[in-house]
Design a protein around this motif. Sequence first.
Motif: not given
Length: 71
Positions: A9-22
Motif C-alpha cells: 500500500s506504500t507503493f505508487p499506484d501504478n506499481v500496485q496496479d501492476e502487482l494486482a494484474h500479476v
Amino acid sequence: MNSPFATVSTFPDNVQDELAHVLLRSVGAERPPYELTPEEAADVAASIPEAERGEFATDEEVRAMWAKHGR
C-alpha cells in the motif's frame, strides 16, 4: 512486522496496479470474456422469454444433455 498488504500500500499506484494484474493472471482471473457465437447468442435470446414463461428443461432432458456431453 508489516503485512505484505501494508507494504504494498506504500507503493505508487501504478506499481500496485501492476502487482494486482500479476496476481490476477497467476490465478487465472484475468481471462478475456467468452464471446458467444451467433448461434449461442440466438439460443440465449430465445431462452429469456421461455424462462419468463416458466418453461425449463425437464430432469430427463438435463440428464440426456449431460450424457451426450460427457458428464
